[in-house]
Design an enzyme around this catalytic site. Structure first.
Site, PDB file in Angstrom:
ATOM      1  N   CYS A  93       1.833  -2.761  -3.197  1.00  0.00           N
ATOM      2  CA  CYS A  93       0.575  -2.597  -2.465  1.00  0.00           C
ATOM      3  C   CYS A  93       0.727  -2.998  -0.991  1.00  0.00           C
ATOM      4  O   CYS A  93       1.409  -2.323  -0.241  1.00  0.00           O
ATOM      5  CB  CYS A  93      -0.559  -3.338  -3.149  1.00  0.00           C
ATOM      6  SG  CYS A  93      -2.192  -2.679  -2.699  1.00  0.00           S
ATOM      7  N   ARG A 127     -11.955   3.366  -1.103  1.00  0.00           N
ATOM      8  CA  ARG A 127     -10.849   2.811  -1.884  1.00  0.00           C
ATOM      9  C   ARG A 127     -10.545   3.738  -3.062  1.00  0.00           C
ATOM     10  O   ARG A 127     -11.434   4.380  -3.622  1.00  0.00           O
ATOM     11  CB  ARG A 127     -11.185   1.412  -2.395  1.00  0.00           C
ATOM     12  CG  ARG A 127     -11.402   0.401  -1.289  1.00  0.00           C
ATOM     13  CD  ARG A 127     -11.470  -1.007  -1.844  1.00  0.00           C
ATOM     14  NE  ARG A 127     -10.171  -1.480  -2.310  1.00  0.00           N
ATOM     15  CZ  ARG A 127      -9.226  -1.974  -1.509  1.00  0.00           C
ATOM     16  NH1 ARG A 127      -9.420  -2.041  -0.194  1.00  0.00           N
ATOM     17  NH2 ARG A 127      -8.081  -2.401  -2.013  1.00  0.00           N
ATOM     18  N   HIS A 191      -0.204  -2.018  -9.559  1.00  0.00           N
ATOM     19  CA  HIS A 191      -0.418  -3.395  -9.985  1.00  0.00           C
ATOM     20  C   HIS A 191      -0.461  -3.437 -11.507  1.00  0.00           C
ATOM     21  O   HIS A 191      -0.164  -2.469 -12.180  1.00  0.00           O
ATOM     22  CB  HIS A 191      -1.758  -3.906  -9.450  1.00  0.00           C
ATOM     23  CG  HIS A 191      -1.820  -4.035  -7.967  1.00  0.00           C
ATOM     24  ND1 HIS A 191      -1.110  -4.970  -7.263  1.00  0.00           N
ATOM     25  CD2 HIS A 191      -2.536  -3.345  -7.046  1.00  0.00           C
ATOM     26  CE1 HIS A 191      -1.399  -4.859  -5.968  1.00  0.00           C
ATOM     27  NE2 HIS A 191      -2.246  -3.879  -5.817  1.00  0.00           N
TER      28      HIS A 191
END
Length: 248
Positions: A93, A127, A191
């Site tokens: 990330c 997002r 993630h």
């Protein structure tokens, strides 16, 4: 054998349970009789080229990336030397973004990267969130994970993605690419953390780190991994069924 891991900025870049990646590497190394020697590398700490087999840099909030970016850029020459002499890198990330050349936020402020991966990132207005499934044809495998990022990462022409998106958004929601790889440098938005559900990738990182440590190719004995494969299958099915969603 001892595998020397340099954990970059663990105090600042430590969200989304990404410390779990280190735990997985330690456990899988220990199962083969090896040991992880994890060393924190923070602000103002030097990088000793040749003394780290695997560098790890996780994700963080924008303010934390702003805090460490100038220091990371100052380590750029040493990190590039380490990559050139065979050290392994994994960036997740925010760490992935800073392994590229730069990150420009929505306000136009630009953070320097270290340029180990041929890419740059632009901050987006919405997002991209959700489960992700990607195909890694170069390895004959798939990766699963969870993405939650506003940045749109753009690979240079001819750059190699970590994989192609099967479900989810990936680097930018448009290109169909997720992550990037260059030699032994790997970056991804995945993630979850990434490695518990993707044991083949954890073992690839370990094997390359052990080769750096020993100077010779290493073949790891196979582990059972029944639970890991089951978790991978569940995550892959969830990604295929639900994919991602925009937020904001």
């Amino acid at each position: 054998m001892r595998i020397r891991v340099g954990h970059l900025y663990p105090e600042q870049l430590n969200i989304y349970a990404d410390r779990g990646n280190i735990a997985v590497l330690a456990g899988r190394a220990r199962a083969r009789g090896h040991e992880l020697d994890v060393r924190a590398i923070g602000i103002d700490d030097p990088v000793a080229v040749g003394e780290i087999d695997l560098f790890y840099i996780g994700g963080g909030q924008d303010r934390d990336q702003e805090l460490i970016a100038p220091d990371l850029a100052g380590k750029g020459v040493a990190l590039a030397e380490a990559a050139a002499e065979g050290s392994v890198f994994l960036g997740v990330c925010g760490g992935y973004q800073l392994l590229g050349r730069s990150y420009r936020d929505r306000a136009g402020a630009e953070l320097p990267g270290v340029g180990l991966l041929p890419l740059h990132t632009l901050g987006g207005t919405r997002r991209m969130i959700g489960d992700v499934l990607i195909g890694c044809a170069w390895a004959g495998e798939r990766l699963v994970g969870f993405e939650n990022h506003g940045g749109r990462t753009i690979l240079d022409p001819g750059a190699t993605p970590l994989g192609r998106v099967v479900a989810g958004f990936g680097n930018d929601g448009v290109s169909g690419y997720e992550g990037a790889r260059e030699g032994r440098v790997y970056g991804t938005y995945l993630h979850g953390p990434l490695l518990p559900r993707n044991p083949w990738f954890a073992d690839r990182l370990l094997a390359e780190a052990l080769e750096h440590a020993s100077g010779s190719p290493v073949e790891l004995e196979r582990l059972g991994d029944e639970l890991e494969h089951e978790a991978h299958a569940v995550a892959a099915a969830r990604a295929s069924a639900r994919g991602g969603r925009y937020s904001g």
